[in-house]
Design a protein around this motif. Structure first.
Motif, PDB file in Angstrom:
ATOM      1  N   ALA A   1      34.365 -26.663  48.921  1.00 14.63           N
ATOM      2  CA  ALA A   1      34.268 -27.318  50.241  1.00 14.63           C
ATOM      3  C   ALA A   1      35.757 -28.127  50.368  1.00 14.63           C
ATOM      4  O   ALA A   1      35.849 -28.505  51.432  1.00 14.63           O
ATOM      5  N   ARG A   2      36.161 -28.869  49.398  1.00  8.70           N
ATOM      6  CA  ARG A   2      37.195 -29.756  49.334  1.00  8.70           C
ATOM      7  C   ARG A   2      38.504 -29.327  49.401  1.00  8.70           C
ATOM      8  O   ARG A   2      39.487 -29.700  49.456  1.00  8.70           O
ATOM      9  N   GLN A   3      38.706 -27.800  48.959  1.00  6.48           N
ATOM     10  CA  GLN A   3      40.032 -27.242  48.351  1.00  6.48           C
ATOM     11  C   GLN A   3      40.999 -27.470  49.702  1.00  6.48           C
ATOM     12  O   GLN A   3      42.246 -27.437  49.460  1.00  6.48           O
TER      13      GLN A   3
ATOM     14  N   PHE B   1      31.929 -35.197  56.290  1.00  3.94           N
ATOM     15  CA  PHE B   1      30.970 -34.712  57.162  1.00  3.94           C
ATOM     16  C   PHE B   1      30.635 -35.624  58.350  1.00  3.94           C
ATOM     17  O   PHE B   1      30.404 -35.364  59.362  1.00  3.94           O
ATOM     18  N   GLN B   2      30.917 -36.857  57.941  1.00  3.23           N
ATOM     19  CA  GLN B   2      30.534 -37.974  58.952  1.00  3.23           C
ATOM     20  C   GLN B   2      31.354 -37.811  60.099  1.00  3.23           C
ATOM     21  O   GLN B   2      31.317 -38.036  61.186  1.00  3.23           O
TER      22      GLN B   2
ATOM     23  N   LYS C   1      33.782 -23.999  61.159  1.00  4.77           N
ATOM     24  CA  LYS C   1      34.186 -23.800  59.695  1.00  4.77           C
ATOM     25  C   LYS C   1      33.000 -24.496  58.965  1.00  4.77           C
ATOM     26  O   LYS C   1      32.569 -24.145  57.884  1.00  4.77           O
ATOM     27  N   VAL C   2      32.376 -25.683  59.761  1.00  2.00           N
ATOM     28  CA  VAL C   2      31.129 -26.193  58.924  1.00  2.00           C
ATOM     29  C   VAL C   2      30.211 -25.171  58.843  1.00  2.00           C
ATOM     30  O   VAL C   2      29.172 -25.256  57.997  1.00  2.00           O
ATOM     31  N   SER C   3      29.861 -24.264  59.821  1.00  2.00           N
ATOM     32  CA  SER C   3      28.937 -23.329  59.628  1.00  2.00           C
ATOM     33  C   SER C   3      28.823 -22.372  58.517  1.00  2.00           C
ATOM     34  O   SER C   3      28.139 -22.237  58.025  1.00  2.00           O
TER      35      SER C   3
ATOM     36  N   MET D   1      24.300 -19.368  68.829  1.00  2.00           N
ATOM     37  CA  MET D   1      25.607 -19.755  68.050  1.00  2.00           C
ATOM     38  C   MET D   1      26.507 -21.040  68.711  1.00  2.00           C
ATOM     39  O   MET D   1      26.216 -21.482  69.922  1.00  2.00           O
ATOM     40  N   PRO D   2      27.316 -21.599  68.085  1.00  2.00           N
ATOM     41  CA  PRO D   2      28.027 -22.495  68.786  1.00  2.00           C
ATOM     42  C   PRO D   2      28.965 -22.305  69.810  1.00  2.00           C
ATOM     43  O   PRO D   2      29.412 -21.234  70.026  1.00  2.00           O
TER      44      PRO D   2
END
Length: 875
Positions: free
Chosen positions: A50-52, A126-127, A388-390, A172-173
């Motif tokens: 997630a952080r890369q 995420f905030q 992307k968060v999905s 969907m978004p």
């Protein structure tokens, strides 16, 4: 994606054959150390994955871990296969290099501070995403189109006295879930029904206490003293207060953008779900699982994409404005119409595009946007917070399955049966002993659909998903992440050059696209170039998937080098002109799926034992016209998971005895090469779901003893000399789909058997002399939903009595030249929604037109399609 790769590789290191490595000096110990270190790193890889994107050092480390895991998998599998072929492998130095690299990567891990990332840094990220997505109920969208029907439906369910406790909006978004929820929230009847209201945006990392506190505060409008009291309470006490508030008053709580079932679990203590109250919950989500988890008896609403008219209406409200120059307006109108096609009815995409154009005054500026319209839409929507968060929220195994869809072209309808087999071949799917891998694979697809990552194309009659596809924006995300993760490399290939020179050595999956055909796989698709294929077979010996379909070269033999690809799990040469497969194909002992189907040419299979070592075989599709078909093919007795056998050539039903022992077999296709002499048979297929029997080439009657030996089949296809339909067919109580092709001298009483089949939902009748009268009696065909009549000569009499076919939805009639009119009884079938008439005589078709003699019979049908009208016969 390192988490997913390691999660696949580590279980494979437990293969019993690997224990033999302990006899090699120090190698066994090194593998155990490498396995342990991978397992330890696995706990941190989700954070690292997630952080890369925000830390270059972590990105490089993740890529190195992924490659090392892949390399270890390759060398171990090579060892296992060499042992299976009774060869003496020498892989000690290779394993030592890899395990040394894994040890070095493990030692670097503490410096990456992944512990801290998990505990704090991730929350901040995420905030920030949540802040960008937050929706405020008091800000009502000024441009709303196509939401009125959905608003009324949702409002009606919310205000019902004994309505559902939870009303959900799923999609969907960008589909307008939050906008629709606002319309419902401000609906007049809803405002009058409830005493108090609360709207909260649920973050991806839901903090249960904070969300419950916010809901309670909005519902009770607390005094300063109450606010302080709430601040001092624990989560359980806040939940109890909120619970009692909703019991005592009629409250409407909107939970906007709730992501997971775990998020609901952290909140449900604050809601009196098992009591009759006047309070209701309206939630929006992109994850279908959440809706059933919150309330299995709740109401689920899925907004649809806007149609063309609605899309234009929304676009026009934002982008178009009156101008005195009519030509300029018309030009913009034309450009706007073309650009809208890229939005695919998605409200967010339309709003973004229209917003961009609203700031562009001249036609030249509109032309500039038109030339790069999709780039403008993508940039405006921002694949980051919206999409992307999905992806980041998917479990590792679904990430792998999702990224694999990058193989397929834009707007391609992906066959689910093929896709799930490819996932299995890649090793993405694992299952417990009680689960069938095919079922697990399908559940993965269903979960991606439920999370709005994949869209459904067609459903089968069993309501299972038959085809699927990606929305353009999801495909962009899929391609982007596949590239970032080095998951897939796509190149265009047309010249006869060495494939090895065109690919990156570290790429695990190579998609080579040509004009002639498209074939997805781990390495794939080389048009009709035989030199390219030989290069592939020589240089890519670790291939797991090879689809080489639709090849146009005649008299082509699959090269002997195919036997080098001993790691293959999936091989398809379907619909090509391959005339023979080499004996070396017997080396492919890891194959799960083999597809040799070919409707144009005979394919020579070298000997009857060629498949006898393929113990892992699950799906085999044999050539439709096998050369030397008189030979009885032998399969591995250990192939206990054999699931599909299509086009097996038999002389008599006794040739099927071997398959009866395979309790996992679900689909069987039989080609009859000899007339059945046995009056009865002792074989019983207890687990078979689908059966196909073809006896047309020998002009043989249908072997009914084989058909009746499959009491639980749901699908039956018969192609041959159909001269009778025995009463014993009524024993097939699960039969839902029946295809009959090749009629001859069928009697009226045989036809009557069909309408009595207890579960029949689809009937296809085609090809042949159909002299019998088709009479659909009152109460006959009680569950039939689809009926197709095609190429039936001398078919004249068709009667439908009132009360017949009460469930019929779709009717297809094509090239039945002797049928003069549709039956009068169609007027009573109120469920009929679609009628398709094709290649019928002009006189027949004119009777169905408005004002025609038969129009009254079909005037209630919503969709009537008449195409390819044939001229009337002379005289």
């Amino acid at each position: 994606m390192a988490e997913g790769v390691v999660s696949i590789v580590v279980p494979g290191l437990s293969n019993p054959i690997i224990q033999e490595l302990k006899f090699l000096d120090g190698v066994g110990d090194k593998i155990e150390i490498g396995q342990t270190q991978l397992q330890i790193m696995q706990g941190y890889l989700k954070d690292a994955d997630a952080r890369q994107g925000r830390n270059e050092a972590i990105r490089i480390w993740v890529a190195s871990v992924r490659d090392a895991a892949y390399d270890l998998e390759d060398v171990i599998e090579t060892y296992v296969l060499k042992v299976a072929f009774k060869r003496k492998p020498n892989i000690g130095s290779d394993i030592e290099k890899i395990t040394t690299k894994i040890s070095q990567l493990s030692s670097i891990m503490p410096s990456l501070n992944l512990h801290q990332t998990r505990e704090s840094g991730g929350d901040t990220y995420f905030q920030r995403q949540q802040e960008r997505r937050i929706a405020y109920p008091h800000i009502v969208d000024s441009h709303v189109v196509g939401l009125a029907p959905g608003t009324e439906i949702l409002a009606t369910h919310l205000i019902k006295e004994k309505g559902p406790r939870v009303v959900s909006i799923w999609g969907m978004p960008g589909l307008g879930k939050t906008t629709l929820a606002k319309q419902v929230y401000h609906h007049g009847e809803v405002k009058r029904q409830f005493d108090c209201f609360a709207w909260v945006c649920v973050s991806q990392q839901c903090q249960g206490r904070e969300v419950l506190k916010e809901i309670l505060t909005k519902l009770i409008s607390p005094t300063n003293e109450q606010r302080q009291k709430i601040e001092d309470l624990g989560k359980d006490q806040i939940a109890e207060w909120l619970w009692n508030t909703q019991r005592e008053r009629k409250c409407l709580v909107v939970l906007d953008d709730i992501w997971t079932s775990d998020a609901w679990s952290s909140l449900q203590a604050g809601f009196p779900m098992n009591e009759q109250t006047g309070s209701r919950i309206l939630l929006t989500t992109r994850n279908k699982e959440v809706t059933s988890y919150a309330d299995k008896n709740g109401f689920l609403f899925e907004p649809q994409s806007l149609n063309d008219d609605e899309s234009w209406e929304l676009f026009e409200k934002i982008a178009m404005f009156e101008t005195k120059d009519h030509k300029i307006y018309e030009h913009k109108n034309e450009l706007g119409t073309e650009m809208l096609q890229h939005c695919k009815g998605l409200p967010l995409a339309i709003t973004v595009l229209a917003g961009i154009l609203a700031r562009k005054d001249t036609v030249d500026e509109w032309n500039t946007v038109h030339k790069n319209v999709y780039a403008y839409i993508r940039r405006g929507i921002d694949l980051g917070p919206n999409y992307k968060v999905s992806y980041d929220n998917l479990p590792y195994y679904l990430k792998l399955c999702f990224l694999y869809l990058a193989h397929f072209p834009e707007d391609y309808e992906i066959p689910v049966s093929t896709l799930t087999k490819l996932w299995m071949a890649e090793g993405f799917i694992s299952s417990a002993l009680v689960e069938v891998m095919e079922d697990v694979s399908y559940m993965c697809l269903s979960e991606l659909v439920g999370r709005c990552m994949v869209q459904v194309g067609k459903h089968g009659m069993s309501k299972k998903i038959k085809t699927c596809h990606l929305h353009d924006l999801m495909r962009d995300l899929c391609m982007l992440k596949a590239k970032e993760e080095n998951f897939l490399h796509i190149i265009n290939y047309s010249a006869a050059v060495e494939i090895k020179q065109t690919s990156n050595g570290r790429v695990r999956r190579l998609a080579i696209k040509t004009i002639e055909a498209y074939c997805p796989g781990r390495d794939e698709n080389y048009g009709h170039n035989s030199k390219a294929l030989r290069s592939l077979l020589r240089d890519f010996t670790l291939l797991r998937v090879l689809k080489f379909e639709g090849m146009n070269v005649s008299k082509f033999k699959l090269p002997n080098e195919i036997g080098n690809l001993v790691h293959l799990r999936f091989l398809s040469v379907k619909n090509g002109h391959i005339q023979a497969v080499p004996s070396s194909i017997a080396n492919l002992v890891c194959l799960q799926t083999l597809d040799l189907r070919n409707h144009c040419w005979e394919i020579k299979i070298p000997n009857r034992n060629v498949f006898s070592k393929m113990e892992k075989l699950r799906h085999i599709y044999l050539p439709f016209r096998p050369s030397g078909g008189e030979k009885r093919l032998l399969f591995a007795t250990e192939a206990v998971n054999l699931h599909t056998v299509v086009n097996i050539y038999i002389q008599a039903s006794s040739d099927l005895y071997d398959f009866v022992k395979l309790t996992n077999i679900r689909k069987l296709g039989v080609i009859c090469g000899g007339e059945e002499k046995e009056k009865g048979t002792n074989i019983i297929f207890k687990h078979l779901h689908s059966l196909s029997v073809d006896s047309r080439f020998k002009g043989l009657p249908i072997p009914w003893n084989i058909v009746l030996s499959c009491p639980k089949i749901c699908k039956l296809r018969l192609h041959g000399e159909i001269t009778e339909l025995p009463e014993d067919l009524l024993c097939l109580r699960n039969l839902t789909k029946l295809t009959l092709s090749g009629f001859g001298n069928l009697k009226d009483d045989h036809i009557k058997v069909l309408e009595k089949l207890p579960s029949l939902r689809m009937l296809f009748a085609s090809v042949g002399i159909f002299q019998a009268s088709l009479v659909c009696s009152e109460g006959g065909f009680p569950f039939l939903e689809f009926l197709s009549l095609y190429s039936l000569l001398e078919f004249k009499e068709w009667k439908v009595e009132k009360g017949a076919m009460p469930s019929l939805c779709r009717l297809h009639i094509e090239y039945c030249p002797d049928l003069e009119a549709v039956p009068d009884g169609l007027q009573y079938i109120t469920t009929l929604k679609e009628l398709t008439i094709k290649r019928m005589l002009s006189e027949f078709c004119s009777r169905l037109g408005e004002g025609g003699e038969d129009f009254y019979k079909i005037q209630h049908v919503q969709s009537v399609i008449i195409t390819n009208i044939s001229p009337n016969r002379p005289g």
